[in-house]
Design an enzyme around this catalytic site. Sequence first.
Site, PDB file in Angstrom:
ATOM      1  N   ARG A 174       0.800  -1.221   0.000  1.00  0.00           N
ATOM      2  CA  ARG A 174       0.000   0.000   0.000  1.00  0.00           C
ATOM      3  C   ARG A 174       0.840   1.283   0.000  1.00  0.00           C
ATOM      4  O   ARG A 174       0.590   2.187  -0.790  1.00  0.00           O
ATOM      5  CB  ARG A 174      -0.924   0.041   1.230  1.00  0.00           C
ATOM      6  CG  ARG A 174      -2.208  -0.695   1.060  1.00  0.00           C
ATOM      7  CD  ARG A 174      -2.688  -1.248   2.388  1.00  0.00           C
ATOM      8  NE  ARG A 174      -1.792  -2.309   2.789  1.00  0.00           N
ATOM      9  CZ  ARG A 174      -1.937  -3.579   2.431  1.00  0.00           C
ATOM     10  NH1 ARG A 174      -2.979  -3.948   1.748  1.00  0.00           N
ATOM     11  NH2 ARG A 174      -1.062  -4.508   2.784  1.00  0.00           N
ATOM     12  N   THR A 175       1.819   1.348   0.896  1.00  0.00           N
ATOM     13  CA  THR A 175       2.554   2.615   1.005  1.00  0.00           C
ATOM     14  C   THR A 175       3.282   2.904  -0.298  1.00  0.00           C
ATOM     15  O   THR A 175       3.196   4.009  -0.846  1.00  0.00           O
ATOM     16  CB  THR A 175       3.545   2.567   2.192  1.00  0.00           C
ATOM     17  OG1 THR A 175       2.813   2.182   3.353  1.00  0.00           O
ATOM     18  CG2 THR A 175       4.194   3.909   2.422  1.00  0.00           C
TER      19      THR A 175
ATOM     20  N   LYS B 238      26.004  -4.008  -2.427  1.00  0.00           N
ATOM     21  CA  LYS B 238      27.472  -3.887  -2.477  1.00  0.00           C
ATOM     22  C   LYS B 238      28.007  -3.222  -1.215  1.00  0.00           C
ATOM     23  O   LYS B 238      29.194  -2.969  -1.096  1.00  0.00           O
ATOM     24  CB  LYS B 238      27.885  -3.043  -3.692  1.00  0.00           C
ATOM     25  CG  LYS B 238      27.463  -3.619  -5.030  1.00  0.00           C
ATOM     26  CD  LYS B 238      27.934  -2.685  -6.151  1.00  0.00           C
ATOM     27  CE  LYS B 238      27.304  -3.048  -7.464  1.00  0.00           C
ATOM     28  NZ  LYS B 238      27.471  -1.968  -8.459  1.00  0.00           N
TER      29      LYS B 238
ATOM     30  N   ARG C 283      11.442   3.731   3.200  1.00  0.00           N
ATOM     31  CA  ARG C 283      11.085   2.739   4.232  1.00  0.00           C
ATOM     32  C   ARG C 283      12.336   1.932   4.541  1.00  0.00           C
ATOM     33  O   ARG C 283      13.022   1.472   3.635  1.00  0.00           O
ATOM     34  CB  ARG C 283       9.984   1.797   3.746  1.00  0.00           C
ATOM     35  CG  ARG C 283       9.809   0.630   4.717  1.00  0.00           C
ATOM     36  CD  ARG C 283       8.576  -0.165   4.479  1.00  0.00           C
ATOM     37  NE  ARG C 283       7.393   0.617   4.792  1.00  0.00           N
ATOM     38  CZ  ARG C 283       6.160   0.138   4.693  1.00  0.00           C
ATOM     39  NH1 ARG C 283       5.957  -1.095   4.288  1.00  0.00           N
ATOM     40  NH2 ARG C 283       5.128   0.891   4.996  1.00  0.00           N
TER      41      ARG C 283
ATOM     42  N   HIS D 245       5.490   5.711  11.567  1.00  0.00           N
ATOM     43  CA  HIS D 245       4.968   5.618  10.197  1.00  0.00           C
ATOM     44  C   HIS D 245       4.037   6.827  10.036  1.00  0.00           C
ATOM     45  O   HIS D 245       2.819   6.702  10.018  1.00  0.00           O
ATOM     46  CB  HIS D 245       4.216   4.295  10.031  1.00  0.00           C
ATOM     47  CG  HIS D 245       3.949   3.900   8.607  1.00  0.00           C
ATOM     48  ND1 HIS D 245       4.066   4.767   7.537  1.00  0.00           N
ATOM     49  CD2 HIS D 245       3.567   2.705   8.081  1.00  0.00           C
ATOM     50  CE1 HIS D 245       3.760   4.110   6.426  1.00  0.00           C
ATOM     51  NE2 HIS D 245       3.460   2.871   6.718  1.00  0.00           N
TER      52      HIS D 245
HETATM   53  N1  ASP Z   1       1.782  -1.750   6.642  1.00  0.00           N
HETATM   54  C1  ASP Z   1       1.997  -1.319   7.999  1.00  0.00           C
HETATM   55  C2  ASP Z   1       3.460  -1.001   8.243  1.00  0.00           C
HETATM   56  O1  ASP Z   1       4.253  -0.981   7.319  1.00  0.00           O
HETATM   57  C3  ASP Z   1       1.423  -2.276   8.989  1.00  0.00           C
HETATM   58  C4  ASP Z   1       2.029  -3.649   9.036  1.00  0.00           C
HETATM   59  O2  ASP Z   1       2.942  -3.974   8.290  1.00  0.00           O
HETATM   60  O3  ASP Z   1       1.535  -4.417   9.860  1.00  0.00           O
HETATM   61  O4  ASP Z   1       3.819  -0.725   9.364  1.00  0.00           O
END
Ligand code: ASP
Length: 326
Positions: free
Chosen positions: A74-75, A103, A124, A152
């Site tokens: 999703r993100t 590397k 991320r 987040h």
């Molecule tokens: N998608 C969310 C996160 O990246 C929640 C999860 O992974 O449980 O934190």
Amino acid sequence: MPTNSSSLHLPFGENKNAQWYGKDILSVKQFSRADLEYIFGVAHEMRGMVERVGTFDLLKGKILANLFYEPSTRTSSSFTAAMERLGGSVIPISEVKYSSVTKGESLSDTIRTLECYADVIVLRHPETGSAEIAAKAAKKPILNAGDGVGEHPTQALLDAFTIKAELGKLDNLTVTMLGDLKYGRTVHSLARLLSNFTNIKLNYVSPDILKMPKEVLDEVAEKKVPQAEYSSLEKILPETDVLYVTRVQKERFEDPADYEKVKGAYVIDPEIMKPAKKEMIVMHPLPRVGEISTDFDDDPRAAYFRQMEYGLYVRMALLAMVLGKA
Ligand code: ASP
């Protein structure tokens, strides 16, 4: 949400004096209530634009680098969709194993590289504090898309926008967070963010080994928000306006035996939800791995799929803001 005057700078030129121009989004701690209301106002406008025209050229010519060292559906795809709906384009790096990271390149060097090509970087990373390290290395804005068990912030913003859109308010609410509150970064950010609002009550329901970290409890307590911890949902479900369910974060456990002990600790299904209010919502940042039965999906209170869509509008708003277009 303001609808009468537009805060979008259409069609060309960026406003370098705009409050959010060039800013990083690293933690929800950086937002005041007024900031949050502004962001939700812009997200509301984005929603209207997507509904009316779908895609438009607010960020035409701008490039986003989407750098993901941890899995994401999703993100990562909603940031891509957000950039493309605003007419910009995306450098996707979600398989860092095929990049120079393998590397041995440092995060700072990877960031310095990407900012030569992109105008904004979404990151991320599995380590808490990595977004801050990236922001120190970068001149361009860094948007934290999850730093280990830390924060987040863009998820918390979309969570709050969802609550506002679904229940019409962010004040006078009882919000119950359920599941893995120790490792779940989304609840760390959401609890902090909600403490900006008035007459909020936060309930935390978790197994003993997965309680909300003391650091978060202390920060929320400083804002005088009442908080209570439970091991079962039963007693507080009837008073709950928002039930925020989370996945047990298997990948963060040092001892797999501990994960086995707590996985499946809570499962939301139509039977369990009977004592809950008619006007409340159930949210989940997703992915779910059994915490919410699919039998509940058709209940009007199941907001977790709508929540994903709200994420698109919030991420469009954030990109436009840090690039001086809102
Ligand atoms: N998608 C969310 C996160 O990246 C929640 C999860 O992974 O449980 O934190």
